[in-house]
Design an enzyme around this catalytic site. Structure first.
Site, PDB file in Angstrom:
ATOM      1  N   CYS A  88    -122.762  45.653 -32.045  1.00  0.00           N
ATOM      2  CA  CYS A  88    -124.125  46.102 -32.340  1.00  0.00           C
ATOM      3  C   CYS A  88    -124.190  47.488 -32.982  1.00  0.00           C
ATOM      4  O   CYS A  88    -125.087  47.760 -33.788  1.00  0.00           O
ATOM      5  CB  CYS A  88    -124.974  46.037 -31.078  1.00  0.00           C
ATOM      6  SG  CYS A  88    -125.272  44.324 -30.578  1.00  0.00           S
ATOM      7  N   ASP A 120    -128.127  49.677 -27.026  1.00  0.00           N
ATOM      8  CA  ASP A 120    -127.837  48.647 -26.003  1.00  0.00           C
ATOM      9  C   ASP A 120    -127.092  49.147 -24.771  1.00  0.00           C
ATOM     10  O   ASP A 120    -126.229  48.442 -24.237  1.00  0.00           O
ATOM     11  CB  ASP A 120    -127.079  47.472 -26.646  1.00  0.00           C
ATOM     12  CG  ASP A 120    -127.864  46.793 -27.756  1.00  0.00           C
ATOM     13  OD1 ASP A 120    -129.004  47.208 -28.034  1.00  0.00           O
ATOM     14  OD2 ASP A 120    -127.326  45.853 -28.375  1.00  0.00           O
ATOM     15  N   LYS A 156    -134.358  44.055 -29.460  1.00  0.00           N
ATOM     16  CA  LYS A 156    -133.923  43.391 -30.689  1.00  0.00           C
ATOM     17  C   LYS A 156    -133.255  42.055 -30.388  1.00  0.00           C
ATOM     18  O   LYS A 156    -132.479  41.946 -29.441  1.00  0.00           O
ATOM     19  CB  LYS A 156    -132.946  44.313 -31.451  1.00  0.00           C
ATOM     20  CG  LYS A 156    -131.677  44.661 -30.681  1.00  0.00           C
ATOM     21  CD  LYS A 156    -130.886  45.700 -31.454  1.00  0.00           C
ATOM     22  CE  LYS A 156    -129.549  46.041 -30.830  1.00  0.00           C
ATOM     23  NZ  LYS A 156    -128.630  44.931 -30.618  1.00  0.00           N
ATOM     24  N   LYS A 181    -127.829  41.512 -33.439  1.00  0.00           N
ATOM     25  CA  LYS A 181    -126.846  42.580 -33.228  1.00  0.00           C
ATOM     26  C   LYS A 181    -127.318  43.855 -33.938  1.00  0.00           C
ATOM     27  O   LYS A 181    -127.173  44.953 -33.416  1.00  0.00           O
ATOM     28  CB  LYS A 181    -125.462  42.141 -33.727  1.00  0.00           C
ATOM     29  CG  LYS A 181    -124.937  40.852 -33.078  1.00  0.00           C
ATOM     30  CD  LYS A 181    -124.970  40.896 -31.564  1.00  0.00           C
ATOM     31  CE  LYS A 181    -124.403  39.618 -30.949  1.00  0.00           C
ATOM     32  NZ  LYS A 181    -124.660  39.537 -29.494  1.00  0.00           N
TER      33      LYS A 181
HETATM   34  N1  TIU Z   1    -124.745  45.172 -28.030  1.00  0.00           N
HETATM   35  C1  TIU Z   1    -123.738  44.426 -28.460  1.00  0.00           C
HETATM   36  O1  TIU Z   1    -122.763  44.936 -28.991  1.00  0.00           O
HETATM   37  N2  TIU Z   1    -123.816  43.052 -28.257  1.00  0.00           N
HETATM   38  C2  TIU Z   1    -122.726  42.252 -28.044  1.00  0.00           C
HETATM   39  O2  TIU Z   1    -122.862  41.049 -27.842  1.00  0.00           O
HETATM   40  N3  TIU Z   1    -121.504  42.877 -28.045  1.00  0.00           N
HETATM   41  C3  TIU Z   1    -120.302  42.326 -27.731  1.00  0.00           C
HETATM   42  O3  TIU Z   1    -119.303  43.005 -27.916  1.00  0.00           O
HETATM   43  N4  TIU Z   1    -120.243  41.108 -27.197  1.00  0.00           N
END
Ligand code: TIU
Length: 220
Positions: free
Chosen positions: A162, A24, A129, A132
């Site tokens: 994630c 991500d 995806k 998470k």
């Molecule tokens: N990629 C990921 O970690 N998604 C989240 O929403 N992370 C947060 O820390 N909000």
């Protein structure tokens, strides 16, 4: 087998059978106006790891090892997004709303792109995806099985959301997981530190951690 100096002890992997999973590293989390910032977070610590993630990517590219990038993103009609996830946060903007980089956390919008310095090259896999964890409702497990990969290095954001969720999913599926300590970041420094500690506690209950330079050196 090559060996990487890691915590809680050495991490060994079969030559040619180690893949990198970058979680991500998309504008929605790293740039102002994306999902991370509308949740109320300061995105600057995440932007700061981009050069380190790039070093790790370049190390895997030089070693000609498989690379998988993930993005957290939903279909434009939000049919893959649970109502509970849309409702959560209660900020001025939420998932699917129009922000400065397009609709928030929607696949295909500018904000959902990987940050330019970490864009996927031809031959690298990008997994979009809805959750998470990167194994949930994706083809990731199948792709890894087809390539006979059982060893994974992880980087990306956020460490405790994630990245950790995906490492736990992978660990339960039998993968040997190593987290690049300085190529992952959280909006909360304490959460990052706690996550690194809990991953490698109890003899590596979830996996291993090591610095990026140590990992890259071992790939050469
Ligand atoms: N990629 C990921 O970690 N998604 C989240 O929403 N992370 C947060 O820390 N909000």
């Amino acid at each position: 087998m090559p060996v990487i100096a890691a915590q809680p002890y050495e991490y060994s992997f079969p030559t040619g059978k180690l893949a990198l999973v970058v979680i991500d590293m998309q504008r929605d989390f790293v740039e102002e106006g994306g999902f991370g910032s509308v949740l109320g977070n300061d995105v600057r610590p995440l932007a700061a790891i981009v050069p380190t993630v790039r070093r790790l990517l370049d190390g895997f590219r030089a070693a000609k090892l498989p690379i998988i990038h993930t993005r957290e993103g939903h279909r434009p009609d939000l049919t893959d997004c649970p109502p509970s996830k849309i409702a959560r946060g209660k900020g001025a903007l939420g998932i699917g709303d129009k922000g400065p980089m397009g609709r928030i956390l929607i696949d295909g919008e500018p904000g959902n792109d990987l940050v330019p310095a970490l864009a996927a090259l031809p031959g690298e896999t990008v997994i979009v995806k809805p959750g998470k964890g990167a194994f949930y409702a994706t083809r990731l497990g199948h792709l890894l099985e087809m390539q006979g990969i059982g060893h994974l290095v992880f980087a990306g954001v956020t460490t405790e959301v994630c990245v950790q969720t995906t490492m736990r999913e992978a660990n339960d599926r039998g993968y040997e997981c190593l987290l690049a300590e300085d190529a992952t970041e959280s909006y909360f420094p304490d959460f990052k530190a706690a996550t690194l500690a809990m991953i490698r506690a109890q003899g590596g209950i979830v996996g291993w951690t090591a610095p990026t330079d140590t990992i890259v050196k071992a790939l050469r």
